[in-house]
Motif scaffolding. Structure first.
Motif, PDB file in Angstrom:
ATOM      1  N   ILE A 187      -8.240  -5.496 -10.940  1.00  0.00           N
ATOM      2  CA  ILE A 187      -8.019  -4.091 -11.283  1.00  0.00           C
ATOM      3  C   ILE A 187      -8.607  -3.224 -10.170  1.00  0.00           C
ATOM      4  N   PHE A 188      -7.719  -2.560  -9.424  1.00  0.00           N
ATOM      5  CA  PHE A 188      -8.164  -1.696  -8.341  1.00  0.00           C
ATOM      6  C   PHE A 188      -7.646  -0.279  -8.574  1.00  0.00           C
ATOM      7  N   SER A 189      -7.209   0.402  -7.522  1.00  0.00           N
ATOM      8  CA  SER A 189      -6.852   1.819  -7.657  1.00  0.00           C
ATOM      9  C   SER A 189      -5.344   2.026  -7.654  1.00  0.00           C
ATOM     10  N   ALA A 190      -4.936   3.219  -8.138  1.00  0.00           N
ATOM     11  CA  ALA A 190      -3.529   3.510  -8.392  1.00  0.00           C
ATOM     12  C   ALA A 190      -2.755   3.847  -7.126  1.00  0.00           C
ATOM     13  N   ASN A 191      -3.353   4.617  -6.233  1.00  0.00           N
ATOM     14  CA  ASN A 191      -2.693   5.000  -4.995  1.00  0.00           C
ATOM     15  C   ASN A 191      -1.470   5.888  -5.225  1.00  0.00           C
ATOM     16  N   THR A 192      -1.533   6.726  -6.245  1.00  0.00           N
ATOM     17  CA  THR A 192      -0.496   7.736  -6.488  1.00  0.00           C
ATOM     18  C   THR A 192      -1.174   9.065  -6.765  1.00  0.00           C
ATOM     19  N   GLU A 193      -0.398  10.144  -6.710  1.00  0.00           N
ATOM     20  CA  GLU A 193      -0.949  11.477  -6.936  1.00  0.00           C
ATOM     21  C   GLU A 193      -0.468  12.108  -8.233  1.00  0.00           C
ATOM     22  N   LYS A 194       0.731  11.718  -8.725  1.00  0.00           N
ATOM     23  CA  LYS A 194       1.303  12.400  -9.878  1.00  0.00           C
ATOM     24  C   LYS A 194       1.699  11.471 -11.009  1.00  0.00           C
ATOM     25  N   ILE A 195       2.037  10.229 -10.721  1.00  0.00           N
ATOM     26  CA  ILE A 195       2.525   9.331 -11.769  1.00  0.00           C
ATOM     27  C   ILE A 195       1.510   8.240 -12.062  1.00  0.00           C
ATOM     28  N   ALA A 196       1.467   7.823 -13.319  1.00  0.00           N
ATOM     29  CA  ALA A 196       0.503   6.821 -13.760  1.00  0.00           C
ATOM     30  C   ALA A 196       0.882   5.437 -13.247  1.00  0.00           C
ATOM     31  N   VAL A 197      -0.141   4.636 -12.988  1.00  0.00           N
ATOM     32  CA  VAL A 197       0.025   3.234 -12.604  1.00  0.00           C
ATOM     33  C   VAL A 197      -0.764   2.400 -13.592  1.00  0.00           C
ATOM     34  N   VAL A 198      -0.109   1.437 -14.234  1.00  0.00           N
ATOM     35  CA  VAL A 198      -0.789   0.577 -15.202  1.00  0.00           C
ATOM     36  C   VAL A 198      -0.622  -0.879 -14.803  1.00  0.00           C
ATOM     37  N   ASP A 199      -1.637  -1.652 -15.088  1.00  0.00           N
ATOM     38  CA  ASP A 199      -1.618  -3.084 -14.857  1.00  0.00           C
ATOM     39  C   ASP A 199      -1.441  -3.780 -16.189  1.00  0.00           C
ATOM     40  N   LEU A 200      -0.428  -4.635 -16.291  1.00  0.00           N
ATOM     41  CA  LEU A 200      -0.161  -5.405 -17.499  1.00  0.00           C
ATOM     42  C   LEU A 200      -0.643  -6.843 -17.328  1.00  0.00           C
ATOM     43  N   SER A 201      -1.015  -7.464 -18.421  1.00  0.00           N
ATOM     44  CA  SER A 201      -1.370  -8.882 -18.379  1.00  0.00           C
ATOM     45  C   SER A 201      -0.199  -9.687 -17.836  1.00  0.00           C
ATOM     46  N   GLN A 217       0.820  -1.216   0.000  1.00  0.00           N
ATOM     47  CA  GLN A 217       0.000   0.000   0.000  1.00  0.00           C
ATOM     48  C   GLN A 217       0.851   1.263   0.000  1.00  0.00           C
ATOM     49  N   THR A 218       2.089   1.200   0.504  1.00  0.00           N
ATOM     50  CA  THR A 218       2.920   2.407   0.613  1.00  0.00           C
ATOM     51  C   THR A 218       4.064   2.469  -0.391  1.00  0.00           C
ATOM     52  N   LEU A 219       4.352   1.373  -1.058  1.00  0.00           N
ATOM     53  CA  LEU A 219       5.500   1.333  -1.970  1.00  0.00           C
ATOM     54  C   LEU A 219       5.355   2.326  -3.117  1.00  0.00           C
ATOM     55  N   ASN A 220       4.166   2.409  -3.706  1.00  0.00           N
ATOM     56  CA  ASN A 220       3.987   3.301  -4.856  1.00  0.00           C
ATOM     57  C   ASN A 220       4.291   4.750  -4.501  1.00  0.00           C
ATOM     58  N   GLN A 221       3.883   5.190  -3.313  1.00  0.00           N
ATOM     59  CA  GLN A 221       4.159   6.569  -2.920  1.00  0.00           C
ATOM     60  C   GLN A 221       5.657   6.813  -2.759  1.00  0.00           C
ATOM     61  N   ALA A 222       6.376   5.814  -2.254  1.00  0.00           N
ATOM     62  CA  ALA A 222       7.827   5.965  -2.101  1.00  0.00           C
ATOM     63  C   ALA A 222       8.504   6.086  -3.462  1.00  0.00           C
ATOM     64  N   LEU A 223       8.057   5.293  -4.427  1.00  0.00           N
ATOM     65  CA  LEU A 223       8.626   5.365  -5.769  1.00  0.00           C
ATOM     66  C   LEU A 223       8.266   6.678  -6.444  1.00  0.00           C
ATOM     67  N   GLU A 224       7.046   7.147  -6.215  1.00  0.00           N
ATOM     68  CA  GLU A 224       6.629   8.434  -6.758  1.00  0.00           C
ATOM     69  C   GLU A 224       7.513   9.554  -6.201  1.00  0.00           C
ATOM     70  N   ALA A 225       7.746   9.526  -4.885  1.00  0.00           N
ATOM     71  CA  ALA A 225       8.576  10.548  -4.260  1.00  0.00           C
ATOM     72  C   ALA A 225      10.017  10.497  -4.764  1.00  0.00           C
ATOM     73  N   ALA A 226      10.448   9.293  -5.168  1.00  0.00           N
ATOM     74  CA  ALA A 226      11.815   9.134  -5.673  1.00  0.00           C
ATOM     75  C   ALA A 226      11.964   9.562  -7.129  1.00  0.00           C
ATOM     76  N   GLY A 227      10.854   9.935  -7.784  1.00  0.00           N
ATOM     77  CA  GLY A 227      10.930  10.420  -9.161  1.00  0.00           C
ATOM     78  C   GLY A 227      10.734   9.370 -10.222  1.00  0.00           C
ATOM     79  N   ALA A 228      10.122   8.236  -9.875  1.00  0.00           N
ATOM     80  CA  ALA A 228       9.855   7.209 -10.894  1.00  0.00           C
ATOM     81  C   ALA A 228       8.972   7.778 -11.993  1.00  0.00           C
ATOM     82  N   ALA A 229       9.158   7.292 -13.211  1.00  0.00           N
ATOM     83  CA  ALA A 229       8.326   7.739 -14.332  1.00  0.00           C
ATOM     84  C   ALA A 229       6.914   7.194 -14.207  1.00  0.00           C
ATOM     85  N   GLY A 230       6.777   6.017 -13.640  1.00  0.00           N
ATOM     86  CA  GLY A 230       5.474   5.397 -13.485  1.00  0.00           C
ATOM     87  C   GLY A 230       5.626   4.016 -12.890  1.00  0.00           C
TER      88      GLY A 230
END
Length: 520
Positions: free
Chosen positions: A233-247, A205-218
């Motif tokens: 398929i659920f929610s992104a849990n980020t504020e600025k960077i896109a989150v995509v689900d791949l097959s 639940q918190t990993l995506n925010q840490a990666l976002e803060a570190a400047g990840a592209a997505g």
């Protein structure tokens, strides 16, 4: 008591004492008319096409959700049933747009995937970047030292699956030794992945925010549902960077490329839109009672869905069941004794918010509730009814089930008095207030793996014969509950012991709805 013989006992008791005081004259005729109308003039397929194919998924806070509410009101009105959209709060407004995911190197191919709910958009031209996987780390300090490497990269955050075949496929075709070897390896890799995540100091639940803060592209993820072609398929849990689900297939390929030093490069174009705060609704339809207008029978289903598919079995089929049952009752039982309410609830998926708001806003319905019937768990025919902890539920549910055609009740197992529901679907919002509300629990049809919150929850998964079965059951139960000369009992059974405390379990307590959602 729990067995299929109960239905026969109920039928026998009805032969001895016809319908226990319910106006027996005409009951068989009304039930026959319900069955005939549901079978010979079914509107289910037309309604399903309009709701699932044309309107599509119904994520709370989206224009599609509002369009569905308006469509339902218009449809009810066309049947001569008064209906309206009742506001109960606001939500983060968001609209899914075009999402295109392409592998540009080491070869070119379009990938199968989608942006997650409430994901931020990419810039208009998309984001092209390399791909990186999470490192194996000994502790959070080591992970913190690695984090700067995520800057400007698409980061894979899901464990790659060692097989894309469901276990039942292995059971059918693999040798026993090969199957056991695969399961042992998967178990070991899963344990190692989970331990590494704990070592990082973050959670899923918190990993995506840490990666976002570190400047990840997505963020790239793949939440496989253990079924061919199905991802949760659920929610992104980020504020600025896109989150995509791949097959599973494409995620595994890209992950292996990154691990093998093939320097994969991905371009993602995601055109979602933020819409600010938007109102949220329940759609409420009413057939007014002629003799006891302040007593209520409620037909209940949640209207919202996640948006990986089109919300066909969660909960399009429940919605169709209640709408079609109301249409039939209006036609063959236009003057109900008690008021019949259809509640199509919003934001069930985020915590039963619509129904919890309704019970707060309508204490008169809770106080006057004769019975509520809720259907939520997939496309299958109803096979289980639980007394929800009401001590005398067998007495009145037994009377009502006795009028249901045997072709339907022969599939149903009952549990009386049962235990009160504490969540899971909207009947629990009413049970928590001590009101007699019941779940019409259906046959699985591989619901959990294939359609529950997945990209495969679409029109083609609907089994219309089973949904029609549920329409007849619901309509007859509503008719019988409305006509019953007796009020239903709310006396609660003594609940079983809690193994942790050694004391009897307590009745669930009401919980407040989130009326300002989507702020996370």
């Amino acid at each position: 008591m729990k067995n299929r013989i109960q239905t026969l006992l109920i039928a026998l008791s009805l032969l001895i004492q016809p319908l226990s005081g319910i106006r027996a004259q005409g009951v068989e005729a009304v039930v026959s008319q319900i069955e005939t109308e549901a079978t010979e003039n079914s509107q289910l397929q037309a309604l399903a096409h309009e709701l699932m194919d044309v309107i599509g998924p119904r994520l709370v806070g989206t224009p599609q959700m509002k369009k569905a509410h308006d469509w339902a009101v218009q449809t009810f009105s066309g049947w001569g049933i008064e209906a309206s959209n009742e506001p109960w709060g606001t939500w983060r407004g968001w609209e899914r747009g075009i999402c295109h995911i392409d592998l540009l190197a080491p070869r070119v191919v379009s990938l199968h995937g989608r942006q997650l709910a409430w994901s931020p958009a990419t810039p208009p031209g998309g984001i092209t970047a390399g791909v990186i996987t999470l490192p194996m780390v000994a502790d959070s300090l080591a992970f913190a030292r690695w984090l700067p490497q995520a800057r400007g990269k698409w980061v894979c955050v899901s464990m790659p699956q060692i097989t894309g075949r469901p276990d039942e496929n292995w059971e059918e075709f693999a040798t026993e030794e090969s199957f056991e070897k695969m399961k042992s390896r998967r178990e070991a890799e899963t344990a190692a992945w989970q331990q590494n995540l704990r070592n990082s100091g973050y959670t899923a639940q918190t990993l995506n925010q840490a990666l976002e803060a570190a400047g990840a592209a997505g963020i790239l993820q793949s939440r496989w549902s253990n079924a061919f072609g199905a991802n949760k398929i659920f929610s992104a849990n980020t504020e600025k960077i896109a989150v995509v689900d791949l097959s599973l297939e494409d995620y595994g390929m890209v992950y292996r490329m990154a691990e093998h030093g093939d320097e994969p490069k991905i371009r993602v174009v995601a055109e979602s839109r933020e819409l600010g705060r938007v109102p949220t609704f329940n759609t409420i339809a009413v057939l007014p009672g002629k003799e006891l207008p302040d007593e209520y029978v409620v037909l209940s289903a949640h209207f919202d869905s996640w948006d990986g598919g089109t919300g066909a079995t969660d909960n399009g089929t429940g919605t169709l069941t209640m709408m079609e049952a109301a249409r039939i009752l209006k036609k063959v039982y236009p003057n109900p004794r008690r008021t019949i309410v259809v509640g199509l609830w919003g934001s069930e998926e985020q915590g039963l918010n619509g129904s919890r708001a309704y019970v707060e806003d309508h204490p008169e319905v809770v106080a006057g509730l004769q019975a509520l019937f809720n259907q939520d768990n997939g496309t299958g025919r109803v096979v289980r009814i639980n007394g929800q902890g009401f001590l005398h539920a067998y007495a009145f549910l037994g009377r009502w089930l006795g009028a249901v055609p045997d072709s339907i009740t022969r599939h149903i197992e009952t549990t009386f008095p049962g235990n009160p529901g504490r969540g899971g679907s909207d009947y629990a919002s009413f049970v928590a207030h001590g009101a007699p509300a019941f779940s019409l629990s259906s046959l699985s049809w591989s619901y959990w793996n294939y359609t529950w919150h997945t990209n495969l929850d679409t029109y083609d998964k609907i089994v219309f014969d089973d949904v029609r079965n549920n329409v007849i059951l619901t309509a007859v139960l509503a008719y019988m509950a409305s006509e019953d000369p007796q009020r239903t009992s709310r006396e609660q059974a003594e609940l079983p012991l809690d193994p942790e405390t050694g004391k009897p379990r307590e009745w669930p307590t009401p919980r407040a709805p989130n009326r300002e959602g989507g702020r996370e």
